[in-house]
Design an enzyme around this catalytic site. Structure first.
Site, mmCIF file in Angstrom:
data_model
loop_
_atom_site.group_PDB
_atom_site.id
_atom_site.type_symbol
_atom_site.label_atom_id
_atom_site.label_comp_id
_atom_site.label_asym_id
_atom_site.label_seq_id
_atom_site.Cartn_x
_atom_site.Cartn_y
_atom_site.Cartn_z
ATOM 1 N N HIS A 1 0.853 -1.184 0.000
ATOM 2 C CA HIS A 1 0.000 0.000 0.000
ATOM 3 C C HIS A 1 0.881 1.223 0.000
ATOM 4 C CE1 HIS A 1 -3.104 2.865 1.208
ATOM 5 N NE2 HIS A 1 -3.954 1.975 0.719
ATOM 6 N N ASP B 1 -7.868 -5.601 0.233
ATOM 7 C CA ASP B 1 -8.359 -6.441 -0.862
ATOM 8 C C ASP B 1 -7.905 -7.889 -0.776
ATOM 9 O OD1 ASP B 1 -9.837 -4.504 -2.175
ATOM 10 O OD2 ASP B 1 -8.052 -3.670 -3.116
HETATM 11 N N1 CMC Z 1 4.080 -7.476 -4.859
HETATM 12 C C1 CMC Z 1 5.433 -7.474 -5.034
HETATM 13 N N2 CMC Z 1 6.205 -6.389 -4.907
HETATM 14 C C2 CMC Z 1 5.603 -5.249 -4.581
HETATM 15 C C3 CMC Z 1 4.216 -5.167 -4.368
HETATM 16 C C4 CMC Z 1 3.459 -6.345 -4.524
HETATM 17 N N3 CMC Z 1 2.129 -6.329 -4.341
HETATM 18 N N4 CMC Z 1 3.880 -3.894 -4.061
HETATM 19 C C5 CMC Z 1 5.029 -3.199 -4.082
HETATM 20 N N5 CMC Z 1 6.076 -4.017 -4.396
HETATM 21 C C6 CMC Z 1 7.493 -3.661 -4.455
HETATM 22 C C7 CMC Z 1 7.817 -2.928 -5.737
HETATM 23 O O1 CMC Z 1 8.212 -3.800 -6.749
HETATM 24 C C8 CMC Z 1 8.935 -2.018 -5.268
HETATM 25 O O2 CMC Z 1 10.099 -2.809 -5.160
HETATM 26 P P1 CMC Z 1 11.544 -2.182 -5.529
HETATM 27 O O3 CMC Z 1 11.792 -1.109 -4.506
HETATM 28 O O4 CMC Z 1 12.485 -3.316 -5.445
HETATM 29 O O5 CMC Z 1 11.428 -1.618 -6.918
HETATM 30 C C9 CMC Z 1 8.533 -1.625 -3.855
HETATM 31 O O6 CMC Z 1 7.729 -2.727 -3.393
HETATM 32 C C10 CMC Z 1 7.719 -0.330 -3.785
HETATM 33 O O7 CMC Z 1 6.622 -0.466 -4.662
HETATM 34 P P2 CMC Z 1 5.897 0.734 -5.404
HETATM 35 O O8 CMC Z 1 5.210 0.214 -6.610
HETATM 36 O O9 CMC Z 1 6.879 1.847 -5.595
HETATM 37 O O10 CMC Z 1 4.871 1.186 -4.293
HETATM 38 P P3 CMC Z 1 3.602 2.107 -4.507
HETATM 39 O O11 CMC Z 1 3.358 2.788 -3.220
HETATM 40 O O12 CMC Z 1 3.755 2.951 -5.716
HETATM 41 O O13 CMC Z 1 2.429 1.056 -4.826
HETATM 42 C C11 CMC Z 1 0.564 -0.368 -4.639
HETATM 43 C C12 CMC Z 1 1.416 0.725 -3.964
HETATM 44 C C13 CMC Z 1 -0.674 -0.637 -3.804
HETATM 45 C C14 CMC Z 1 0.102 0.123 -6.034
HETATM 46 C C15 CMC Z 1 1.437 -1.635 -4.780
HETATM 47 O O14 CMC Z 1 1.844 -2.096 -3.512
HETATM 48 C C16 CMC Z 1 0.710 -2.746 -5.543
HETATM 49 O O15 CMC Z 1 0.744 -2.762 -6.784
HETATM 50 N N6 CMC Z 1 0.039 -3.700 -4.816
HETATM 51 C C17 CMC Z 1 -0.742 -4.734 -5.446
HETATM 52 C C18 CMC Z 1 -2.087 -4.172 -5.866
HETATM 53 C C19 CMC Z 1 -3.005 -3.983 -4.679
HETATM 54 O O16 CMC Z 1 -3.161 -4.870 -3.844
HETATM 55 N N7 CMC Z 1 -3.700 -2.827 -4.658
HETATM 56 C C20 CMC Z 1 -4.686 -2.531 -3.625
HETATM 57 C C21 CMC Z 1 -4.290 -1.389 -2.747
HETATM 58 S S1 CMC Z 1 -5.338 -1.297 -1.292
HETATM 59 C C22 CMC Z 1 -6.929 -0.968 -1.877
HETATM 60 C C23 CMC Z 1 -7.066 0.359 -2.520
HETATM 61 O O17 CMC Z 1 -6.667 1.378 -1.928
HETATM 62 O O18 CMC Z 1 -7.602 0.405 -3.620
#
Ligand code: CMC
Length: 442
Positions: free
Chosen positions: A318, A376
């Protein structure tokens, strides 16, 4: 190059001093303190004074507005609505009370609650002509596509609640949206399976009525299971608002131009649909089904950790929570209760989810990046047990989030400091260059 010296303290009156190393010029930027949580540096005068914009793709460090609705402490895993914890609200309130809280700022007393429920439920029906919209869609249309279209179309039907300057019209539009979303979502489902639309029943509560419109049929009585209705009501509370997330920010941005509330909520629905946001609940179930069995979990985790695979563990991570999402804690607890009530024994997807969580929480990759289960991760398993098809999961999120969107939209309209949202950019394209006529281009 500029250097920012940290605020000596985050109290009102504090400043951050920015030094431009190229010119030696200094600029004091005011620090604004909120009730709780990090203070913000007010950069509104930055461009005028220095000629610099700030650069923050994805708004990872940017506060876009002032709000009194929802507070999140991502490190501690705390979620408060108007100061009340999500745990207290899910335990002691129903969804209508939480809607009142979000929209009007306070929990209602018994009389206010009865009036609010009455005000909202009298708007559950749709203009009859809207039902014709549904037949324009293919039967296999995704419910979120239907929701985007039909909610946007409401602005063509309710002309008496489009004047955003009029607080009464704004409130009527708000009631209409909260009341009609379940009707529209249930109709999208009924249309997809070829069953007749069910008119809303105002003697039922919000969640009960939604279950009735979704699973009831005109040829026999529908008995609402109270455990299922209460679980759905709780899920609605858990999804009701979540501060300035992508869809809420979209609603605010759309609304900042003066667009009508139905159009703004349609924009929010479109943003929610993405798998990084509300679409994750559907993506989680697809992921669990693809994994197939508990013993395949280590192999899947290996793929997630391999950056070349481009696989994410859906329902994990998140932007704000760097700890267990408090909503996921509530859902996880309820998941077993609902599955038991529905007689779902040894649900393989739940087994896979528990194993995924167990392995991921022990794994260095997830620990280092502070990736925990989010709301989720478990919601889809409960929705599935309730018999909702996977494609409906994000629509359920949209039904619940409508009150948050509309509360934030109202707050924005009433905020005297609000302006049209207009971010700037770092331009890296070509500088001005001579025009080349068509016949001379290589
Ligand atoms: N699985 C594997 N690696 C992950 C994940 C994941 N679900 N989420 C983040 N990472 C890694 C990412 O690859 C990155 O690694 P590195 O530093 O080595 O490059 C690091 O963690 C930071 O990730 P980010 O993409 O920069 O983080 P963000 O804050 O931009 O993204 C997120 C947040 C929710 C989009 C992401 O965690 C994600 O894609 N999660 C899966 C989708 C999900 O479950 N979404 C629902 C969110 S909660 C409900 C809502 O609010 O809608």
């Amino acid at each position: 190059m500029t250097q920012a010296s940290p605020a000596p303290n985050a109290a009102a009156g504090a400043t951050v001093t920015l030094t431009d190393n190229a010119t030696g010029k200094k600029l004091d930027l005011p620090v604004i303190k909120g009730t709780v949580g990090p203070s913000v540096v007010d950069i509104r005068k930055l461009y005028g004074a220095t000629g610099y914009f700030t650069f923050d793709p994805g708004y990872t460090a940017t506060g876009s507005c002032e709000s009194k609705i929802t507070y999140i402490d991502g490190d501690q895993g705390i979620l408060l609505h108007r100061g009340y914890s999500i745990e207290d609200l899910t335990e002691h309130c129903d969804f209508m009370e939480v809607c009142h809280l979000l929209l009007k700022g306070e929990l209602p007393n018994a009389q206010q609650k009865a009036k609010f429920e009455d005000d909202v439920t009298r708007h559950t029906m749709l203009h009859e002509q809207i039902s014709r919209f549904f037949t324009g869609f293919r039967r296999d249309a995704h419910p979120m596509a239907v929701l985007c279209g039909v909610v946007g179309a409401l602005s063509a039907f309710y002309h008496d609640s489009l004047n955003i300057e009029d607080p009464h019209q704004r409130m009527i539009a708000s009631y209409r949206l909260i009341a009609k979303m379940p009707t529209i979502a249930a109709m999208a489902y009924k249309y997809s399976i070829g069953q007749p639309f069910m008119y809303p029943r105002n003697d039922l509560n919000y969640a009960e009525n939604f279950l009735y419109m979704t699973f009831g049929v005109p040829c026999e009585p529908y008995k609402v299971n109270p455990v299922v209705a209460r679980a759905l009501d709780k899920l609605f509370i858990l999804h009701a608002d979540h501060e300035q997330n992508a869809s809420t920010s979209t609603v605010r941005l759309a609304g900042s131009s003066g667009a009508n509330p139905f159009a703004c909520i349609a924009a929010g629905i479109a943003t929610l649909w993405g798998p990084a946001h509300g679409g994750a609940n559907e993506a989680v179930l697809k992921m669990l089904a693809e994994i197939g069995s508990k013993d395949k979990v280590p192999e899947f985790i290996k793929r997630v950790k391999d950056k070349n695979e481009g696989v994410r563990l859906m329902g994990f991570g998140h932007r704000v929570y760097k700890n267990y999402d408090p909503r996921a804690t509530v859902i996880r607890k309820d998941c077993h209760e609902v599955l038991n009530e529905l007689g779902v024994k040894n649900e393989p997807l739940l087994e896979i989810a528990i194993e995924l969580e167990r392995i991921a929480l022990q794994d260095e990759y997830f620990a280092q990046r502070k990736l925990f289960p989010n709301v989720d991760f478990y919601s889809g398993i409960i929705y599935k047990a309730m018999n909702f098809p996977t494609a409906m999961f994000t629509a359920l999120f949209a039904v619940a989030r409508t009150v948050g969107w509309i509360a934030q939209w109202n707050e924005m309209i009433e905020d005297p400091s609000q302006k049209i949202g207009r971010p700037r950019q770092l331009y890296t394209g070509p500088d001005r260059r001579p025009f080349v006529p068509l016949h001379k281009r290589a």
